[in-house]
Design a protein around this motif. Structure first.
Motif, PDB file in Angstrom:
ATOM      1  N   SER A 136     -17.350  35.114 -18.203  1.00  0.00           N
ATOM      2  CA  SER A 136     -17.283  35.638 -19.571  1.00  0.00           C
ATOM      3  C   SER A 136     -16.000  35.167 -20.268  1.00  0.00           C
ATOM      4  N   GLU A 137     -14.894  35.088 -19.504  1.00  0.00           N
ATOM      5  CA  GLU A 137     -13.656  34.580 -20.082  1.00  0.00           C
ATOM      6  C   GLU A 137     -13.801  33.103 -20.444  1.00  0.00           C
ATOM      7  N   ARG A 138     -14.468  32.340 -19.592  1.00  0.00           N
ATOM      8  CA  ARG A 138     -14.725  30.931 -19.902  1.00  0.00           C
ATOM      9  C   ARG A 138     -15.590  30.798 -21.157  1.00  0.00           C
ATOM     10  N   ALA A 139     -16.583  31.669 -21.288  1.00  0.00           N
ATOM     11  CA  ALA A 139     -17.469  31.625 -22.458  1.00  0.00           C
ATOM     12  C   ALA A 139     -16.700  31.949 -23.736  1.00  0.00           C
ATOM     13  N   ARG A 140     -15.775  32.914 -23.670  1.00  0.00           N
ATOM     14  CA  ARG A 140     -14.958  33.245 -24.844  1.00  0.00           C
ATOM     15  C   ARG A 140     -14.085  32.062 -25.249  1.00  0.00           C
ATOM     16  N   TYR A 141     -13.518  31.402 -24.250  1.00  0.00           N
ATOM     17  CA  TYR A 141     -12.699  30.224 -24.544  1.00  0.00           C
ATOM     18  C   TYR A 141     -13.542  29.132 -25.194  1.00  0.00           C
ATOM     19  N   GLN A 142     -14.725  28.880 -24.641  1.00  0.00           N
ATOM     20  CA  GLN A 142     -15.581  27.829 -25.196  1.00  0.00           C
ATOM     21  C   GLN A 142     -16.015  28.158 -26.614  1.00  0.00           C
ATOM     22  N   ASN A 143     -16.278  29.434 -26.877  1.00  0.00           N
ATOM     23  CA  ASN A 143     -16.631  29.857 -28.233  1.00  0.00           C
ATOM     24  C   ASN A 143     -15.453  29.633 -29.187  1.00  0.00           C
ATOM     25  N   TRP A 144     -14.235  29.977 -28.725  1.00  0.00           N
ATOM     26  CA  TRP A 144     -13.035  29.743 -29.534  1.00  0.00           C
ATOM     27  C   TRP A 144     -12.873  28.253 -29.816  1.00  0.00           C
ATOM     28  N   LEU A 145     -13.008  27.446 -28.783  1.00  0.00           N
ATOM     29  CA  LEU A 145     -12.839  26.004 -28.929  1.00  0.00           C
ATOM     30  C   LEU A 145     -13.852  25.426 -29.918  1.00  0.00           C
ATOM     31  N   ASP A 146     -15.109  25.833 -29.802  1.00  0.00           N
ATOM     32  CA  ASP A 146     -16.150  25.329 -30.700  1.00  0.00           C
ATOM     33  C   ASP A 146     -15.887  25.753 -32.149  1.00  0.00           C
ATOM     34  N   THR A 147     -15.499  27.014 -32.333  1.00  0.00           N
ATOM     35  CA  THR A 147     -15.252  27.533 -33.678  1.00  0.00           C
ATOM     36  C   THR A 147     -14.056  26.845 -34.324  1.00  0.00           C
ATOM     37  N   MET A 148     -12.953  26.738 -33.575  1.00  0.00           N
ATOM     38  CA  MET A 148     -11.748  26.108 -34.122  1.00  0.00           C
ATOM     39  C   MET A 148     -11.975  24.610 -34.371  1.00  0.00           C
ATOM     40  N   SER A 149     -12.744  23.981 -33.503  1.00  0.00           N
ATOM     41  CA  SER A 149     -13.023  22.549 -33.674  1.00  0.00           C
ATOM     42  C   SER A 149     -13.792  22.310 -34.969  1.00  0.00           C
ATOM     43  N   TYR A 150     -14.730  23.159 -35.262  1.00  0.00           N
ATOM     44  CA  TYR A 150     -15.494  23.038 -36.509  1.00  0.00           C
ATOM     45  C   TYR A 150     -14.578  23.219 -37.722  1.00  0.00           C
ATOM     46  N   ARG A 151     -13.684  24.216 -37.662  1.00  0.00           N
ATOM     47  CA  ARG A 151     -12.796  24.496 -38.792  1.00  0.00           C
ATOM     48  C   ARG A 151     -11.757  23.392 -39.012  1.00  0.00           C
ATOM     49  N   LEU A 152     -11.384  22.721 -37.919  1.00  0.00           N
ATOM     50  CA  LEU A 152     -10.310  21.734 -37.994  1.00  0.00           C
ATOM     51  C   LEU A 152     -10.827  20.307 -38.237  1.00  0.00           C
ATOM     52  N   LYS A 153     -12.135  20.156 -38.317  1.00  0.00           N
ATOM     53  CA  LYS A 153     -12.721  18.811 -38.373  1.00  0.00           C
ATOM     54  C   LYS A 153     -12.227  17.990 -39.556  1.00  0.00           C
ATOM     55  N   ARG A 154     -11.967  18.628 -40.686  1.00  0.00           N
ATOM     56  CA  ARG A 154     -11.499  17.869 -41.858  1.00  0.00           C
ATOM     57  C   ARG A 154     -10.091  17.324 -41.664  1.00  0.00           C
ATOM     58  N   LYS A 155      -9.283  18.015 -40.856  1.00  0.00           N
ATOM     59  CA  LYS A 155      -7.907  17.569 -40.619  1.00  0.00           C
ATOM     60  C   LYS A 155      -7.807  16.558 -39.483  1.00  0.00           C
ATOM     61  N   LEU A 156      -8.580  16.779 -38.435  1.00  0.00           N
ATOM     62  CA  LEU A 156      -8.597  15.877 -37.280  1.00  0.00           C
ATOM     63  C   LEU A 156     -10.039  15.441 -37.057  1.00  0.00           C
ATOM     64  N   ALA A 157     -10.382  14.292 -37.589  1.00  0.00           N
ATOM     65  CA  ALA A 157     -11.785  13.869 -37.615  1.00  0.00           C
ATOM     66  C   ALA A 157     -12.312  13.435 -36.254  1.00  0.00           C
ATOM     67  N   ASP A 158     -11.475  12.833 -35.429  1.00  0.00           N
ATOM     68  CA  ASP A 158     -11.932  12.335 -34.135  1.00  0.00           C
ATOM     69  C   ASP A 158     -12.187  13.492 -33.177  1.00  0.00           C
ATOM     70  N   ASP A 159     -13.394  13.567 -32.636  1.00  0.00           N
ATOM     71  CA  ASP A 159     -13.780  14.701 -31.787  1.00  0.00           C
ATOM     72  C   ASP A 159     -12.886  14.843 -30.561  1.00  0.00           C
ATOM     73  N   GLN A 160     -12.632  13.737 -29.868  1.00  0.00           N
ATOM     74  CA  GLN A 160     -11.835  13.812 -28.644  1.00  0.00           C
ATOM     75  C   GLN A 160     -10.402  14.247 -28.942  1.00  0.00           C
ATOM     76  N   THR A 161      -9.801  13.656 -29.966  1.00  0.00           N
ATOM     77  CA  THR A 161      -8.429  14.033 -30.348  1.00  0.00           C
ATOM     78  C   THR A 161      -8.360  15.505 -30.726  1.00  0.00           C
ATOM     79  N   ARG A 162      -9.327  15.949 -31.511  1.00  0.00           N
ATOM     80  CA  ARG A 162      -9.331  17.341 -31.978  1.00  0.00           C
ATOM     81  C   ARG A 162      -9.482  18.312 -30.809  1.00  0.00           C
ATOM     82  N   ASN A 163     -10.403  18.008 -29.891  1.00  0.00           N
ATOM     83  CA  ASN A 163     -10.634  18.922 -28.775  1.00  0.00           C
ATOM     84  C   ASN A 163      -9.462  18.924 -27.794  1.00  0.00           C
ATOM     85  N   GLU A 164      -8.831  17.769 -27.580  1.00  0.00           N
ATOM     86  CA  GLU A 164      -7.638  17.730 -26.727  1.00  0.00           C
ATOM     87  C   GLU A 164      -6.500  18.518 -27.371  1.00  0.00           C
ATOM     88  N   PHE A 165      -6.348  18.364 -28.671  1.00  0.00           N
ATOM     89  CA  PHE A 165      -5.311  19.094 -29.396  1.00  0.00           C
ATOM     90  C   PHE A 165      -5.536  20.601 -29.268  1.00  0.00           C
TER      91      PHE A 165
END
Length: 201
Positions: free
Chosen positions: A59-88
């Protein structure tokens, strides 16, 4: 919070290890650190642990993955590259949690400090995502100023320094943010970070 940060908080709170900086806008000020605080920060920076999250249960892993997916979507305009954004984002999450900080608050601070620009340099010479002043590399690091443009190094320095300021201010985030910016006692910077934090909650 780790024992390291608890010890750092006690030392900072009881000994008043740093002098009060001038109340003016700017960047982090070079101040006299007690040897114990310098050592604690230095040890935190030296730890070469890679930003690999660990989880107690699915469940903790699922919460982290949900956070990562949500933040990645919100940050896409600032960091367009998927790999760079997810590593960041993974590194922000790891380094923030490691220092006992809210990852969303760290994202808000980065928004205000550098607008997510890895190679940002301020007029005062602060560098990278979290606008770390180069003097810190000599005070608690290996004097390699160029390393402040490395993503994990920059985030680790920034989170460790902010944690120290929070402990110094007895948990008062408003004052700690002012100290991080070199403008303790003025409302503009803390208010800007707190507003930006709302975008990442």
């Amino acid at each position: 919070m780790s024992g390291l940060w608890r010890r750092l908080g006690v030392v900072a709170g009881l000994a008043g290890v740093l002098a009060m900086p001038p109340a003016q806008a700017g960047n982090q000020k070079e101040e006299a650190l007690a040897d114990s605080v310098r050592l604690a920060l230095s040890n935190a920076i030296k730890d070469a642990t890679p930003p690999t999250p660990t989880f107690r249960d699915p469940s903790e892993r699922a919460r982290y993955q949900n956070w990562l997916d949500t933040m990645s979507y919100r940050l896409k305009r600032k960091l367009a590259d998927d790999q760079t954004r997810n590593e960041f984002l993974a590194t922000v999450w790891y380094e923030a949690r490691r220092a006992g900080l809210d990852p969303g608050m760290v994202l808000g601070l980065i928004q205000v400090e550098s607008a997510y620009r890895k190679y940002a340099v301020s007029l005062a010479g602060a560098r990278g995502y979290m606008q770390v002043m180069p003097f810190w590399t000599g005070v608690i690091g290996d004097s390699n100023r160029r390393a402040l443009f490395d993503m994990q190094t920059n985030l680790r320095y920034g989170c460790a320094i902010l944690r120290m300021y929070i402990d110094m201010e007895a948990g008062n985030l408003y004052l700690a943010l002012g100290r991080y910016n070199g403008s303790r006692g003025k409302p503009e910077y803390p208010n800007a970070v707190l507003r930006a934090w709302n975008n990442w909650k």
